[in-house]
Design a protein around this motif. Structure first.
Motif, PDB file in Angstrom:
ATOM      1  N   THR A 185       0.850  -1.202   0.000  1.00  0.00           N
ATOM      2  CA  THR A 185       0.000   0.000   0.000  1.00  0.00           C
ATOM      3  C   THR A 185       0.885   1.251   0.000  1.00  0.00           C
ATOM      4  O   THR A 185       0.378   2.357  -0.153  1.00  0.00           O
ATOM      5  CB  THR A 185      -0.908   0.054   1.252  1.00  0.00           C
ATOM      6  N   GLY A 186       2.194   1.042   0.234  1.00  0.00           N
ATOM      7  CA  GLY A 186       3.104   2.195   0.268  1.00  0.00           C
ATOM      8  C   GLY A 186       3.314   2.702   1.679  1.00  0.00           C
ATOM      9  O   GLY A 186       4.172   3.536   1.930  1.00  0.00           O
ATOM     10  N   GLY A 187       2.507   2.179   2.619  1.00  0.00           N
ATOM     11  CA  GLY A 187       2.651   2.614   4.011  1.00  0.00           C
ATOM     12  C   GLY A 187       3.763   1.842   4.702  1.00  0.00           C
ATOM     13  O   GLY A 187       4.389   0.961   4.107  1.00  0.00           O
ATOM     14  N   HIS A 188       3.988   2.195   5.957  1.00  0.00           N
ATOM     15  CA  HIS A 188       4.973   1.457   6.733  1.00  0.00           C
ATOM     16  C   HIS A 188       4.301   0.274   7.401  1.00  0.00           C
ATOM     17  O   HIS A 188       3.087   0.130   7.332  1.00  0.00           O
ATOM     18  CB  HIS A 188       5.632   2.391   7.754  1.00  0.00           C
ATOM     19  N   SER A 189       5.097  -0.568   8.029  1.00  0.00           N
ATOM     20  CA  SER A 189       4.522  -1.729   8.711  1.00  0.00           C
ATOM     21  C   SER A 189       3.483  -1.263   9.721  1.00  0.00           C
ATOM     22  O   SER A 189       3.690  -0.285  10.435  1.00  0.00           O
ATOM     23  CB  SER A 189       5.610  -2.491   9.453  1.00  0.00           C
ATOM     24  N   PHE A 190       2.363  -1.965   9.805  1.00  0.00           N
ATOM     25  CA  PHE A 190       1.341  -1.577  10.790  1.00  0.00           C
ATOM     26  C   PHE A 190       1.784  -1.908  12.207  1.00  0.00           C
ATOM     27  O   PHE A 190       1.111  -1.580  13.160  1.00  0.00           O
ATOM     28  CB  PHE A 190      -0.020  -2.214  10.465  1.00  0.00           C
ATOM     29  N   ARG A 191       2.953  -2.576  12.329  1.00  0.00           N
ATOM     30  CA  ARG A 191       3.445  -2.858  13.675  1.00  0.00           C
ATOM     31  C   ARG A 191       4.341  -1.726  14.176  1.00  0.00           C
ATOM     32  O   ARG A 191       4.879  -1.804  15.281  1.00  0.00           O
ATOM     33  CB  ARG A 191       4.249  -4.146  13.668  1.00  0.00           C
ATOM     34  N   GLY A 192       4.518  -0.706  13.358  1.00  0.00           N
ATOM     35  CA  GLY A 192       5.311   0.449  13.783  1.00  0.00           C
ATOM     36  C   GLY A 192       6.775   0.121  14.016  1.00  0.00           C
ATOM     37  O   GLY A 192       7.401   0.652  14.931  1.00  0.00           O
ATOM     38  N   VAL A 193       7.327  -0.777  13.198  1.00  0.00           N
ATOM     39  CA  VAL A 193       8.747  -1.141  13.379  1.00  0.00           C
ATOM     40  C   VAL A 193       9.595  -0.534  12.263  1.00  0.00           C
ATOM     41  O   VAL A 193       9.067  -0.041  11.267  1.00  0.00           O
ATOM     42  CB  VAL A 193       8.926  -2.678  13.362  1.00  0.00           C
ATOM     43  N   LYS A 194      10.898  -0.622  12.447  1.00  0.00           N
ATOM     44  CA  LYS A 194      11.816  -0.124  11.414  1.00  0.00           C
ATOM     45  C   LYS A 194      11.830  -1.112  10.252  1.00  0.00           C
ATOM     46  O   LYS A 194      11.631  -2.315  10.449  1.00  0.00           O
ATOM     47  CB  LYS A 194      13.250  -0.033  11.970  1.00  0.00           C
ATOM     48  N   ASP A 195      12.113  -0.625   9.045  1.00  0.00           N
ATOM     49  CA  ASP A 195      12.165  -1.511   7.883  1.00  0.00           C
ATOM     50  C   ASP A 195      13.163  -2.649   8.096  1.00  0.00           C
ATOM     51  O   ASP A 195      12.924  -3.779   7.672  1.00  0.00           O
ATOM     52  CB  ASP A 195      12.551  -0.721   6.620  1.00  0.00           C
ATOM     53  N   SER A 196      14.288  -2.339   8.778  1.00  0.00           N
ATOM     54  CA  SER A 196      15.315  -3.381   8.946  1.00  0.00           C
ATOM     55  C   SER A 196      14.806  -4.563   9.782  1.00  0.00           C
ATOM     56  O   SER A 196      15.302  -5.681   9.645  1.00  0.00           O
ATOM     57  CB  SER A 196      16.568  -2.782   9.567  1.00  0.00           C
ATOM     58  N   ASP A 197      13.797  -4.325  10.628  1.00  0.00           N
ATOM     59  CA  ASP A 197      13.250  -5.425  11.439  1.00  0.00           C
ATOM     60  C   ASP A 197      12.461  -6.427  10.591  1.00  0.00           C
ATOM     61  O   ASP A 197      12.143  -7.523  11.050  1.00  0.00           O
ATOM     62  CB  ASP A 197      12.318  -4.878  12.540  1.00  0.00           C
ATOM     63  N   LEU A 198      12.122  -6.031   9.370  1.00  0.00           N
ATOM     64  CA  LEU A 198      11.320  -6.912   8.506  1.00  0.00           C
ATOM     65  C   LEU A 198      12.179  -8.013   7.884  1.00  0.00           C
ATOM     66  O   LEU A 198      11.671  -9.028   7.428  1.00  0.00           O
ATOM     67  CB  LEU A 198      10.664  -6.090   7.380  1.00  0.00           C
ATOM     68  N   ILE A 199      13.481  -7.764   7.850  1.00  0.00           N
ATOM     69  CA  ILE A 199      14.393  -8.720   7.194  1.00  0.00           C
ATOM     70  C   ILE A 199      14.632  -9.909   8.118  1.00  0.00           C
ATOM     71  O   ILE A 199      14.790  -9.737   9.335  1.00  0.00           O
ATOM     72  CB  ILE A 199      15.737  -8.012   6.866  1.00  0.00           C
ATOM     73  N   GLU A 200      14.636 -11.091   7.529  1.00  0.00           N
ATOM     74  CA  GLU A 200      14.881 -12.316   8.303  1.00  0.00           C
ATOM     75  C   GLU A 200      16.168 -12.172   9.120  1.00  0.00           C
ATOM     76  O   GLU A 200      17.164 -11.643   8.598  1.00  0.00           O
ATOM     77  CB  GLU A 200      15.025 -13.475   7.307  1.00  0.00           C
TER      78      GLU A 200
END
Ligand SMILES: Nc1ncnc2c1ncn2[C@@H]1O[C@H](COP(=O)(O)OP(=O)(O)OP(=O)(O)O)[C@@H](O)[C@H]1O
Ligand SMILES: [Mg+2]
Length: 376
Positions: free
Chosen positions: A47-62
């Motif tokens: 959707t172009g938004g950030h994570s709905f969990r309010g975390v940093k993008d780097s936290d999304l990486i395995e």
């Protein structure tokens, strides 16, 4: 708007592989901590938004990986489209239909979705700021002019508040207060009018959705509670705002802050005339948030020209069988992704697919003796 296929690499605990959802209802079930919310979060990023969990993008990486890649094929504006998103070195790289984009913001409006997450229950249970945030987020997403005026209002409010604190020490500054009051009236009255207009747009869908969820047993009303007095029959004018702020000048000076305005407004949510925040049951509070989210989807549909995808995370708990049935079987013409832990709660699923999520692997549910067979 429909997701045709999703795949990812190194996104949280999700394993690489293709996920091909049903065009309407998709139930993702599995035990705790298996990756159900991770999957919704991954698709939501388009959707172009950030994570709905309010975390940093780097936290999304395995863990132990340095980048992740997500690919989405979807049907929108009467054609198949593809988007890909890569997170690496703290940055996002996005391409839409093979064309690299300057920023992830380009995704806004290309792929549209509405999300319910248990954190959104704060919309009913939490303080006024949570309800204002809902209105502001919905309006900023759908009306860029609102986002600009909102930023101007916040800045002007901060400046006025600093001035209110300085005036007791520097009384000569009192003359400049009127400049800020005029500016605040211009931006503030705009915000209130836009919020009231948005509310009147979603009021009926909210009532209809709530009526459906509660199987016609309860009525929900939503109204705007302004911290400034004005005639509710008329749109809020700049003059209304100015008059209210001038009459509150002395007390604002005494307290050192601006006590009324859109930054103090609230929404009043009532079920059968009774405050939902104070007296609503858990099921009622959940039903309200759902009704509001589904109405938001309807408003977004008017804007995008097609129904957005609906993500419902952990929505079924606390809802009785009738309310669960509404969510599973009555959200017609939309693609829905719904997560739950207990496969028994989807026994009443009429039309759609269910998927088992286990250790980050998403597999189509194998029909079991105690589960009905689903048409894919
Ligand atoms: N960056 C990451 N790398 C690897 N694994 C991660 C990462 N972030 C989260 N996880 C793992 O993902 C799992 C949580 O997944 P998720 O929140 O999707 O669970 P869920 O299936 O929705 O569970 P619940 O039913 O409790 O809501 C946890 O085990 C967590 O350790
Ligand atoms: Mg979860």
């Amino acid at each position: 708007m429909k997701i045709l296929q999703f795949s990812c690499q190194h996104f949280r605990n999700l394993k690489a592989g293709n996920f091909s959802p049903h065009p309407c209802m998709n139930v993702l079930y599995g035990q705790n901590a298996q990756g159900k919310t991770n999957l919704l979060e991954a698709m939501w990023l388009f959707t172009g938004g950030h994570s709905f969990r309010g975390v940093k993008d780097s936290d999304l990486i395995e863990f132990a990986s340095s980048s992740c890649t997500l690919d989405l094929q979807f049907f929108a504006q009467e054609r198949e489209q593809a988007a890909s998103l890569c997170v690496a070195n703290g940055k996002r790289q996005v391409s839409i239909n093979g064309i690299a984009q300057r920023s992830a913001v380009s995704l806004v409006g290309t792929f549209c979705a509405v999300l319910f997450s248990p954190e959104h229950l704060a919309f009913v249970k939490g303080g006024p700021s949570q309800r204002r945030a809902f209105l502001d987020t919905a309006l900023c997403q759908s009306r860029p002019a609102y986002a600009r005026q909102f930023a101007l209002y916040q800045r002007t409010l901060q400046q006025r508040n600093s001035l209110l604190k300085d005036i007791p020490r520097h009384p000569e500054l009192l003359d400049t207060l009127d400049i800020w009051d005029h500016k605040l009236s211009l931006y503030g009255s705009y915000l209130i009018r836009q919020r009231q207009e948005y509310l009147s747009l979603i009021a009926q869908p909210v009532q209809e959705m709530y009526h459906g969820i509660s199987r016609g047993r309860e009525q929900l009303s939503v109204s705007y509670l302004s911290s400034m007095r004005h005639d509710p029959e008329k749109p809020f004018s700049e003059a209304d705002f100015y008059q209210a702020i001038v009459s509150a000048r002395n007390s604002d000076l005494a307290f050192g802050y601006t006590a009324a305005g859109p930054h103090r407004d609230d929404l009043d949510l009532r079920v059968d005339g009774i405050s939902a925040r104070l007296f609503g049951s858990q099921g009622q509070q959940r039903s309200i948030v759902l009704a509001v989210k589904l109405a938001e989807a309807q408003a977004l549909e008017q804007l995008c020209g097609e129904p957005p995808v609906i993500f419902l995370d952990d929505v079924l708990s606390e809802l009785d069988a009738g309310r669960q049935d509404f969510l599973l079987n009555h959200l017609k013409n939309r693609q829905v992704f719904l997560t739950c832990c207990d496969p028994n709660s989807i026994q009443n699923l009429g039309h759609g697919s269910s998927f088992h999520v286990q250790a980050g692997v998403i597999s189509p549910a194998i029909p079991e003796p105690d589960l009905p067979t689903y048409k894919v």
